[in-house]
Design an enzyme around this catalytic site. Structure first.
Site, PDB file in Angstrom:
ATOM      1  N   LYS A 181       0.748  -1.194  -0.169  1.00  0.00           N
ATOM      2  CA  LYS A 181       0.070   0.029  -0.204  1.00  0.00           C
ATOM      3  C   LYS A 181       1.003   1.285  -0.091  1.00  0.00           C
ATOM      4  O   LYS A 181       2.038   1.328   0.145  1.00  0.00           O
ATOM      5  CB  LYS A 181      -0.739  -0.067   1.147  1.00  0.00           C
ATOM      6  CG  LYS A 181      -1.858  -1.434   1.378  1.00  0.00           C
ATOM      7  CD  LYS A 181      -2.692  -1.255   2.505  1.00  0.00           C
ATOM      8  CE  LYS A 181      -3.622  -2.550   2.672  1.00  0.00           C
ATOM      9  NZ  LYS A 181      -4.259  -2.531   4.047  1.00  0.00           N
ATOM     10  N   ASP A 182       0.221   2.443  -0.252  1.00  0.00           N
ATOM     11  CA  ASP A 182       1.065   3.835  -0.467  1.00  0.00           C
ATOM     12  C   ASP A 182       1.522   4.051   0.927  1.00  0.00           C
ATOM     13  O   ASP A 182       2.600   4.788   1.031  1.00  0.00           O
ATOM     14  CB  ASP A 182       0.084   4.892  -0.950  1.00  0.00           C
ATOM     15  CG  ASP A 182      -0.312   4.437  -2.304  1.00  0.00           C
ATOM     16  OD1 ASP A 182       0.413   3.746  -3.055  1.00  0.00           O
ATOM     17  OD2 ASP A 182      -1.359   5.365  -2.942  1.00  0.00           O
ATOM     18  N   ASP A 183       1.039   3.635   1.839  1.00  0.00           N
ATOM     19  CA  ASP A 183       1.426   4.008   3.464  1.00  0.00           C
ATOM     20  C   ASP A 183       2.777   3.263   3.956  1.00  0.00           C
ATOM     21  O   ASP A 183       3.322   3.289   4.936  1.00  0.00           O
ATOM     22  CB  ASP A 183       0.438   4.039   4.346  1.00  0.00           C
ATOM     23  CG  ASP A 183      -0.201   2.479   4.519  1.00  0.00           C
ATOM     24  OD1 ASP A 183       0.048   1.727   3.754  1.00  0.00           O
ATOM     25  OD2 ASP A 183      -1.023   2.512   5.246  1.00  0.00           O
TER      26      ASP A 183
END
Length: 683
Positions: free
Chosen positions: A498-500
């Site tokens: 994920k982007d995080d």
């Protein structure tokens, strides 16, 4: 002009060489720095596991399943331990020895395992009465706990045990050298040692009643039953919950989890490799002998449960023929499947004056328990050669059979399906027409247990395929590579970032179809066998196992994508899951609603106790038809986390826990050092 051109060429070549040297030197420096970083991660994780303040070990030095106590999965309490935990401890200490040259912790771990997890001679006192011509009396397995107790049927033909005498000849004893699978480390249940009620580190058991019996339906009981607890009246103990007989005798009985003993062999193999490289092979030489001995006895898991013939053993227990234990024209015994089955077990009478003893194998084979690495070590490495007459040859046959098993069970997508049984329904029944076969054994999508189905857990994929990758790395065997070449892309494409910076890996799968009938000369494509990932999480232990699989495969196959994905997973896990005790992520445990489930005859959920059966356990709980998981374990209400669970049972939101399972913490630590070794050495 010509001279100038030659000079220019030399200058250009010199500059190019210098630039390449600088780049290579820079890359080597970066690699060294990266390796050091991962070595430091291993050290940090190792120190957290060994820090007494973090609670991973008991006062006796025994590794708990987890430092957290309110914990229900295969063990039903966090401060129990398993042979699994011991095997990961041994493995962890082997890695510590590799990094530091200090082999004392590994030797201490093995000694602790011998003392507490392998039953002593006093704990298995009547093996002298064991008769290899009649290893055990038959009692069928049944689908549901309500189908128990299972009637002992003394007229059912059982086969010959062909290794009992040769093991006695090799080691001068009839006692078994293998781990029991489950221990009550703190004597939380209160059974103590062989009924004394007080001794800590007592061996216990839970699962006994068929494939549908989940942990929530178990009745925990002591491995040495002196009838002090159990059914009221003092003449049956817990035995009459499981087997029906006209007369019951006080007895001991133990169950081995083969994957754990095989992992212990694996750990000592690497310890021997690394210690010898350090010039310290003599320090682990005794462990090598002990590991080879454990592997010799582990062959009991390669036999049909009642030593009946392997292959097309149908029509019920009376029709299925007893095995002779004699080899056929290809050297394969007629009652030996040569796979690592779900268990082997042994037991006998407490009374040495009226003694008897028994042994059983298992007819059910799950791919997740196979260990080609251990089979290769025990069949080819002279230092690990078992002392018995046929031990080394048996492990050689097992290696071949295990690799075929993986290939037979590989789905069209790449995931590995469940397994095979020699005893359909646990009672040698006849399976439905068209059921796929493997050397006459029948395909079973979910071998051994059904709640939840045993092959829905991705952990078995990562655990078992790591051992295949490890074996491939050690040998270059093309058969192992062929399975990995298909499995690695499937597993890799099911990893999500994920982007995080967080990630998920598969956790739960669904299966459809079945494999083709096995033909060793022309394996089928299994176009009708399919797997689909249905749930994902960021489980620490399985992330580590997946990364280790990618590391070993990537190193041998020179697969840059596999190596890159391994690093990315380990970096993300280290960033997102690190805490004061190690590595952990929150887990929502909706299944904990089952703590107080009453028995439901329609669904089979809840603890089944036959009507009229009334007894007590050592926690003072009544055992009867109204029992629940919680009522059998009243001490849970004293747990520090009990209020959190009680709120959920009262209708609140599902709570979350952070669990630091010992095996997962060890696997995560070892994954870090694996990656460091990948960088330091071209392998």
């Amino acid at each position: 002009m010509q001279t100038s051109r030659r000079s220019l060429k030399r200058i250009t070549q010199a500059v190019t060489t210098a630039v390449l040297a600088m780049a290579t030197g820079h890359a080597m420096a970066e690699d060294a720095e990266l390796a050091t970083q991962f070595e430091k991660r291993f050290s940090a994780q190792y120190k957290k596991i060994k820090d007494p303040a973090n609670g991973y070990f008991s006062p006796e030095g025994i590794p708990y399943h987890s430092p957290e106590t309110l914990m229900v999965e295969a063990p039903d309490y966090g401060h129990e331990t398993t042979s699994e935990a011991y095997s990961f401890w041994l493995w962890l200490e082997a890695y510590h020895g590799r990094q530091t040259g200090d082999w004392a912790p590994l030797k201490k771990a093995w000694a602790n395992m011998e003392k507490y997890m392998i039953p002593s001679a006093a704990d298995q006192p009547t093996n002298a009465f064991y008769n290899a011509a009649k290893p055990a009396s038959y009692a069928g397995e049944h689908p549901l706990p309500k189908d128990y107790p299972s009637q002992l049927e003394f007229g059912v033909p059982v086969g010959q045990d062909p290794i009992g005498t040769e093991l006695e000849t090799a080691y001068g004893t009839r006692n078994i050298y293998g781990m029991h699978w489950l221990m009550d480390v703190d004597n939380w249940y209160g059974y103590g040692k062989c009924g004394d009620g007080v001794t800590r580190a007592s061996l216990i058991n839970t699962f006994q009643r068929g494939a549908q019996e989940s942990v929530w339906e178990t009745v925990p009981h002591p491995s040495c039953d002196t009838f002090r607890w159990g059914r009221n009246g003092g003449t049956q103990g817990f035995l009459s919950l499981f087997t029906a007989d006209s007369n019951y005798a006080k007895q001991w009985r133990y169950t081995n989890a083969p994957d754990a003993d095989a992992r212990a062999v694996e750990a000592v193999y690497w310890a021997n490799v690394w210690a010898k490289a350090q010039g310290k092979g003599a320090e682990v030489a005794d462990l090598v002998k002990s590991a080879a001995k454990m592997g010799d006895y582990l062959r009991y898991s390669m036999f049909d449960k009642y030593f009946k013939k392997v292959g097309n053993c149908v029509g019920g227990p009376y029709n299925c023929q007893a095995g002779t234990g004699q080899p056929n024209g290809q050297g394969f015994r007629d009652n030996q499947h040569y796979l690592l089955s779900w268990y082997y077990a042994w037991g006998g009478a407490n009374d040495t004056n009226a003694g008897w003893a028994w042994r059983i194998g298992s007819s059910h084979n799950h791919f997740g328990y196979q260990n080609p690495m251990a089979a290769w070590v025990l069949s080819t490495n002279a230092e690990f050669k078992p002392k018995s007459a046929s031990g080394q040859a048996d492990w050689g046959k097992s290696l071949t059979r295990q690799l075929e098993f993986y290939r037979w069970l590989q789905s069209a997508e790449g995931g590995i399906a469940g397994g095979a049984t020699n005893s359909w329904g646990g009672s040698y029944e006849t399976p439905p027409n068209g059921t796929a076969t493997f050397y006459g054994m029948f395909y079973d999508e979910k071998p051994v247990y059904h709640d939840p189905a045993s092959n829905t857990w991705f952990g078995f994929q990562a655990w078992s395929m790591f051992r295949v990758a490890e074996y491939y790395h050690a040998t270059g065997d093309a058969k192992a590579k062929a399975v990995l070449d298909k499995w690695i892309p499937w597993a890799s494409k099911n990893v999500r970032f994920k982007d995080d910076g967080s990630y998920t890996i598969p956790s739960t799968m669904e299966w459809s179809g079945q494999p083709d009938n096995w033909n060793p000369n022309a394996p089928g494509a299994n176009a009708g066998l399919h797997v689909k990932v249905t749930k994902r999480n960021a489980d620490v232990g399985i992330t580590a196992a997946l990364a280790r699989t990618l590391i070993y495969y990537g190193a041998k196959a020179n697969d840059a994508a596999a190596k890159t994905l391994a690093k990315r997973l380990l970096d993300a896990m280290w960033t997102n899951a690190k805490d004061a005790k190690g590595l952990a992520v929150p887990e929502k445990r909706e299944d904990y609603l089952r703590f107080d489930d009453a028995y439901d005859a329609n669904t089979g959920s809840g603890v089944y106790v036959p009507g009229g059966w009334v007894g007590t356990n050592a926690q003072g709980a009544t055992i009867d038809a109204n029992s629940t998981f919680l009522s059998l374990r009243p001490k849970y209400k004293q747990d520090p986390d009990w209020p959190k669970l009680q709120a959920y049972l009262n209708g609140g939101a599902a709570p979350t826990w952070k669990y630091h399972r010992f095996w997962a913490q060890a696997d995560a630590a070892m994954a870090m050092l694996d990656y460091a070794m990948l960088i330091e050495t071209p392998w």
